[in-house]
Write an enzyme that holds these catalytic residues in place. Structure first.
Site, short mmCIF file in Angstrom:
data_model
loop_
_atom_site.label_atom_id
_atom_site.label_comp_id
_atom_site.label_asym_id
_atom_site.label_seq_id
_atom_site.Cartn_x
_atom_site.Cartn_y
_atom_site.Cartn_z
N CYS A 1 58.58 49.13 76.56
CA CYS A 1 58.49 48.74 75.01
C CYS A 1 59.76 49.18 74.29
O CYS A 1 60.03 48.16 73.26
CB CYS A 1 57.34 49.41 74.30
SG CYS A 1 55.70 49.12 75.22
N HIS B 1 54.34 41.45 70.38
CA HIS B 1 55.11 42.35 70.92
C HIS B 1 55.50 42.25 72.19
O HIS B 1 54.98 42.50 73.16
CB HIS B 1 54.29 43.86 70.63
CG HIS B 1 54.89 45.07 71.69
ND1 HIS B 1 56.10 45.39 71.62
CD2 HIS B 1 54.10 45.90 72.17
CE1 HIS B 1 56.50 46.17 72.27
NE2 HIS B 1 55.18 46.83 72.78
N CYS C 1 55.92 53.77 70.32
CA CYS C 1 55.44 54.29 71.52
C CYS C 1 56.06 53.57 72.76
O CYS C 1 56.33 52.25 72.49
CB CYS C 1 53.82 54.26 71.58
SG CYS C 1 53.17 52.73 71.43
#
Length: 399
Positions: A95, A347, A378
């Site tokens: 991510c 996302h 995160c």
């Protein structure tokens, strides 16, 4: 010995984020084309920058295969029309891919190795579902290095709820509703659109143009959120409504040394203050931004009270709430994600870090009373990433 250089964020753009899958608007669009179109738009927005002055291109992707393979930074640079003298590479921190592209190249600028760079990320989760083709080493489970659930992000979010019972589903749902409402208001006010790159898309009805994000649900209600299924465990607390979705999209940012920006007539929109990454138990990866933010604050000689704007990636509502609780910040603090976040907009894994920076840079322009801002997220397998920025528009006057 090279002298340390000040690093500035000059500009950033992104594609509209699409819903992953056959019904999503980018199903017939290549991942590399998404990031190439964004790069071309970024260069067009900064015509005073000679293309041969770009020293490096780093493009992140979590699944580096197919149309996200072939050393994306280099292949995208060629496809975007940069001179063949401009090098590039691909990068992966799940991510936090685009965030890591920014910080890795910023380190090169600070050291004096680079003057101007492009950093970004792309994720086509429709073409490359999370974990596709991955073969985790059997030692992870056999030697109990991590719990098998650690490889399922939804399960890790449920475990944060377990560990912190005060982080209730009701709070997560309220936060998710706020994200949807704030993002809808920002779009209505024209705050998001200036940094979106229109993308030509091929649909069943012929060619079209993607100009807005596909994922937001502005008609979300608290009652609707309360009734959603909990796919990760029976009677759980994590739902599709209080999590980010599965998305396709790309982001790119232009960074430079302060000296090079001045020489080339590029206006800095943010100044890099510090950054940090941290590792946590993979089973509760969502708390990662807590220690990474503490590290970044310590390196900058700041406290959480110095941060006037927060752009936190909303992988899961509970994950953001865990950071807010840790630092004593209210769930609805107006400094936090003032234009909503990933629960609304989406996302696309490796691209999201630069989206946070694009939004923070815009907010800095509106808030000259704010000196410092934070972008944090995160990261799968138990990590967190945090970057602290300074507002060049800061006046020291309270609004």
């Amino acid at each position: 010995m090279a002298e340390s250089q000040e690093v500035v964020f000059v500009d950033g753009v992104r594609t509209p984020f699409g819903r992953a899958g056959e019904k999503g608007m980018y199903w017939n669009t290549r991942a590399d084309d998404l990031v190439v179109k964004a790069m071309i738009a970024l260069l067009e927005r900064n015509p005073q920058l000679p293309k041969d002055r770009i020293d490096e291109v780093a493009i992140a992707a979590t699944t580096q295969t197919g149309d996200q393979g072939l050393t994306l930074g280099r292949s995208a640079a060629i496809l975007a029309g940069l001179p063949q003298s401009v090098p590039g590479f691909a990068i992966d921190r799940m991510c936090a891919g685009a965030m890591t592209a920014v910080t890795a190249l910023s380190g090169g600028i600070a050291f004096g190795a680079y003057d101007v760079v492009i950093a970004g990320g792309v994720e086509h989760m429709g073409h490359h579902p999370m974990g596709q083709g991955v073969d985790p080493n059997p030692r992870f489970v056999a030697e109990k290095l991590v719990n098998a659930e650690a490889l399922n992000m939804g399960n890790t979010a449920e475990r944060i709820h377990d560990r912190f019972p005060e982080l209730t589903k009701e709070r997560a749902d309220r936060f998710a509703l706020g994200s949807q409402k704030k993002f809808a208001a920002a779009v209505a006010a024209g705050k998001i659109q200036p940094d979106l790159v229109p993308i030509a898309i091929k649909t069943a009805n012929g060619w079209g143009l993607a100009t807005l994000d596909e994922a937001p649900r502005p008609d979300t209600t608290i009652e609707g959120l309360a009734g959603l299924k909990t796919p990760f465990r029976p009677h759980g607390r994590v739902t599709a409504g209080n999590s980010s979705g599965l998305n396709d999209g790309a982001t790119v940012g232009l960074l430079a040394s302060a000296a090079a920006a001045k020489e080339l007539g590029l206006t800095p929109r943010m100044k890099l203050v510090s950054f940090a990454y941290a590792g946590v138990e993979p089973e509760i990866m969502g708390i990662g931004p807590v220690p990474s933010t503490e590290k970044a604050l310590k390196k900058a000689g700041l406290t959480i009270d110095d941060i006037g704007l927060f752009e936190l990636n909303e992988a899961f509502a509970v994950q953001v709430l865990s950071l807010l609780d840790h630092f004593g910040i209210a769930d609805d603090d107006p400094r936090v994600n003032p234009w909503g976040g990933a629960i609304a907009v989406g996302h696309p894994l490796a691209s999201s870090g630069v989206r946070l920076m694009i939004q923070l840079a815009r907010q800095f322009e509106e808030h000259p009373e704010v000196r410092y801002g934070l972008t944090a997220m995160c990261v799968g397998l138990g990590q967190g990433g945090s970057v602290i920025w300074e507002n060049p528009n800061y006046t020291g006057k309270k609004k």
